[in-house]
Design an enzyme around this catalytic site. Structure first.
Site, PDB file in Angstrom:
ATOM      1  N   ARG A   1      33.138 -56.635  -4.182  1.00 51.33           N
ATOM      2  CA  ARG A   1      34.140 -56.350  -3.147  1.00 51.33           C
ATOM      3  C   ARG A   1      34.063 -54.896  -2.699  1.00 51.33           C
ATOM      4  O   ARG A   1      34.436 -54.567  -1.581  1.00 51.33           O
ATOM      5  CB  ARG A   1      35.549 -56.636  -3.688  1.00 51.33           C
TER       6      ARG A   1
ATOM      7  N   ARG B   1      44.132 -58.086  -0.420  1.00 48.05           N
ATOM      8  CA  ARG B   1      45.429 -57.446  -0.201  1.00 48.05           C
ATOM      9  C   ARG B   1      45.437 -56.576   1.039  1.00 48.05           C
ATOM     10  O   ARG B   1      46.421 -56.482   1.760  1.00 48.05           O
ATOM     11  CB  ARG B   1      45.762 -56.601  -1.419  1.00 48.05           C
TER      12      ARG B   1
ATOM     13  N   ARG C   1      51.983 -54.982  -6.336  1.00 46.59           N
ATOM     14  CA  ARG C   1      51.580 -54.501  -5.012  1.00 46.59           C
ATOM     15  C   ARG C   1      52.613 -54.852  -3.922  1.00 46.59           C
ATOM     16  O   ARG C   1      52.330 -55.560  -2.974  1.00 46.59           O
ATOM     17  CB  ARG C   1      50.210 -55.050  -4.622  1.00 46.59           C
TER      18      ARG C   1
ATOM     19  N   LYS D   1      34.852 -48.224   1.624  1.00 42.01           N
ATOM     20  CA  LYS D   1      35.561 -49.492   1.850  1.00 42.01           C
ATOM     21  C   LYS D   1      36.980 -49.198   2.350  1.00 42.01           C
ATOM     22  O   LYS D   1      37.437 -49.789   3.319  1.00 42.01           O
ATOM     23  CB  LYS D   1      35.643 -50.267   0.538  1.00 42.01           C
ATOM     24  N   ASN D   2      37.652 -48.238   1.702  1.00 44.90           N
ATOM     25  CA  ASN D   2      39.070 -48.019   2.002  1.00 44.90           C
ATOM     26  C   ASN D   2      39.307 -47.202   3.261  1.00 44.90           C
ATOM     27  O   ASN D   2      40.452 -46.942   3.629  1.00 44.90           O
ATOM     28  CB  ASN D   2      39.769 -47.399   0.785  1.00 44.90           C
TER      29      ASN D   2
ATOM     30  N   CYS E   1      47.919 -58.635  -7.406  1.00 41.61           N
ATOM     31  CA  CYS E   1      46.563 -58.704  -7.961  1.00 41.61           C
ATOM     32  C   CYS E   1      46.683 -58.265  -9.419  1.00 41.61           C
ATOM     33  O   CYS E   1      47.746 -57.802  -9.846  1.00 41.61           O
ATOM     34  CB  CYS E   1      45.636 -57.814  -7.146  1.00 41.61           C
TER      35      CYS E   1
ATOM     36  N   ASP F   1      41.484 -44.963  -8.745  1.00 36.15           N
ATOM     37  CA  ASP F   1      40.317 -45.846  -8.621  1.00 36.15           C
ATOM     38  C   ASP F   1      39.129 -45.360  -9.443  1.00 36.15           C
ATOM     39  O   ASP F   1      38.122 -46.054  -9.517  1.00 36.15           O
ATOM     40  CB  ASP F   1      39.891 -45.981  -7.152  1.00 36.15           C
TER      41      ASP F   1
END
Ligand code: EPZ
Length: 429
Positions: free
Chosen positions: A408, A103, A132, A31-32, A127, A316
């Protein structure tokens, strides 16, 4: 049906714990990595096409698709591939309700500013895990000649003519700031040097793509990135790297349930910190070039973990490791140095019988024999995944509500765990 601020339906995941997770699983694209790669399409000249492979099917990817679609990029999804074609005029004013969903939408700021010279975007929200801020992103843009103003919750950034190459030192190796400044520098006049840049593999993925799109970009030592601006970026194609956090999550699922799991289509060299810590705790870990096998051997021993920027232990995976260490022998200490509020899963794990106390930015975990199923709430995608892992190991039934957070970042999470032996279902509220 209650809709959580416009994001999908509220759902919960129900787990009957105690079943070992065993088998093989192919890991999704990261995802990132996918999100900044998608944002890089903004930099292309009119009519140029970007093809991304190994793109995961996730809510956050869909959100970025809708933002780029609003801007005129006609995203086309075919299986795990996604193509984006640059329009004649890019719409620069993305509506608030699109930007607020995620974000990482802030990653369109650098490319848009560099491409259009003026951009007005809503300030991304915070969040649960932290405020952030984006001060490092904005510091980079202003050093490159942009005028930045924040008014009524909007960022107004403008550069008369092109951005100028600059030397930028990041006070903290921020992943997003590094990515945003790199993308802004690709169309700037002259050379940009980013010092103390982040070193996450997802940034390499982005740098590789930009190089293929015609940018003269490279690292000068471990933490310095040099970008020479060009007139225009052409289209190209690249594969999204495997998701090291999702891979780590499934590995921990195998170990916490006393099972044996083999994850494939991964890059073990992106996961050295996790593998070293699992080894230290007593897990048998083997790997090849693109696979990792982890087996439960005996009850784990407590260890110390501190989250750090890459290549340190990733924040994470902090919550997932906390679930695992909750049932280890002895005491473990997890110190979170990246985000200021990333221990919300502690109270939920306590409800399941974990013995954890928080002192400052450290969690002290006294291992218990086993957890017991309970009703718990996911506060963010990684905490949600961690609570599912705890439920897989606990005796009895665990219900994780607000499970939409997990969608997500995790593709087919329930289906995958079920295929590996878990008794797990999803219920829509
Ligand atoms: C990226 O977020 C990831 N998200 C996060 O993953 C990940 O946890 C984080 O990097 C750290 O590895 C994406 O890549 C889309 P940072 P990012 O900028 O870029 C402070 C997940 O679960 N900071 O490296 O926002 C900030 O407050 C998500 O997939 C500033 O102070 O992370 C934080 O404390 C969660 N000023 C720390 O740096 C700034 O201008 C790390 O932030 C920017 C950041």
């Amino acid at each position: 049906m209650i809709y959580l601020d416009g994001r999908g339906k509220m759902s919960k995941i129900v787990i009957e714990g105690g079943k070992p997770i065993t088998g093989r699983l192919r890991i999704q694209g990261a995802k990132n990595a996918a999100l900044p790669l998608m944002a890089a399409s903004i930099l292309m000249g009119e009519g140029e096409r970007l093809l991304l492979r190994n793109v995961p099917h996730l809510k956050d990817v869909e959100t970025m698709e809708s933002i780029l679609s609003f801007m005129g990029f006609l995203p086309e999804r075919e299986g795990n591939s996604l193509s984006l074609v640059a329009p004649k005029d890019i719409k620069g004013e993305v509506p608030y309700d699109l930007m607020r969903k995620m974000r990482a939408s802030v990653l369109i700021l650098g490319p848009l500013l560099s491409k259009k010279g003026k951009v007005v975007l809503p300030l991304p929200g915070g969040c649960p895990i932290g405020t952030r801020p984006i001060d490092l992103h904005l510091k980079g843009f202003s050093l490159m000649g942009a005028e930045i103003a924040i008014k009524h919750g909007y960022i107004e950034a403008k550069a008369d003519g092109k951005l100028r190459g600059a030397k930028i030192y990041l006070d903290f190796p921020s992943v997003g700031a590094t990515e945003n400044i790199i993308m802004a520098a690709t169309l700037a006049k002259g050379t940009t040097v980013i010092e103390n840049a982040a070193r996450e593999p997802e940034i390499h993925n982005l740098m590789d793509l930009l190089y293929k799109m015609g940018v003269d970009i490279g690292r000068d030592g471990e933490s310095t990135i040099v970008i020479k601006g060009v007139e225009e970026l052409k289209g190209s194609e690249i594969s999204v790297i495997p998701d090291r956090i999702v891979a780590g999550t499934y590995i921990i699922a195998g170990v916490i349930t006393k099972g044996n799991i083999r994850v494939e289509n991964v890059n073990p060299f992106h996961m050295e910190a996790l593998l070293a810590k699992l080894n230290e705790a007593g897990v048998r870990v083997e790997h090849g070039e693109n696979w990792i096998e982890a087996s439960f051997v005996e009850r784990l021993s407590g260890i110390k973990i501190t989250t750090l920027p890459y290549p340190g232990f990733p924040t994470d995976l902090q919550a997932q490791m906390m679930s695992l260490l909750s049932i280890a022998k002895g005491t473990s200490i997890i110190t979170e140095t990246i985000f200021e509020n990333r221990f919300m899963h502690v109270s939920e794990l306590r409800r399941m019988g974990a013995n954890i106390r928080v002192e400052g930015n450290s969690a002290i975990i006294d291992g218990v024999e086993s957890l017991s199923g309970a009703q718990v709430i996911a506060t963010d995608l990684r905490a949600g995944a961690a609570l599912v892992l705890a439920g897989l190991s606990a005796t009895g039934i665990t219900v994780v509500s607000k499970a939409e957070h997990i969608d997500r970042g995790y593709e087919s999470f329930v289906e995958n765990l079920s295929s590996l032996g878990a008794r797990i279902t999803r219920e829509e509220d």
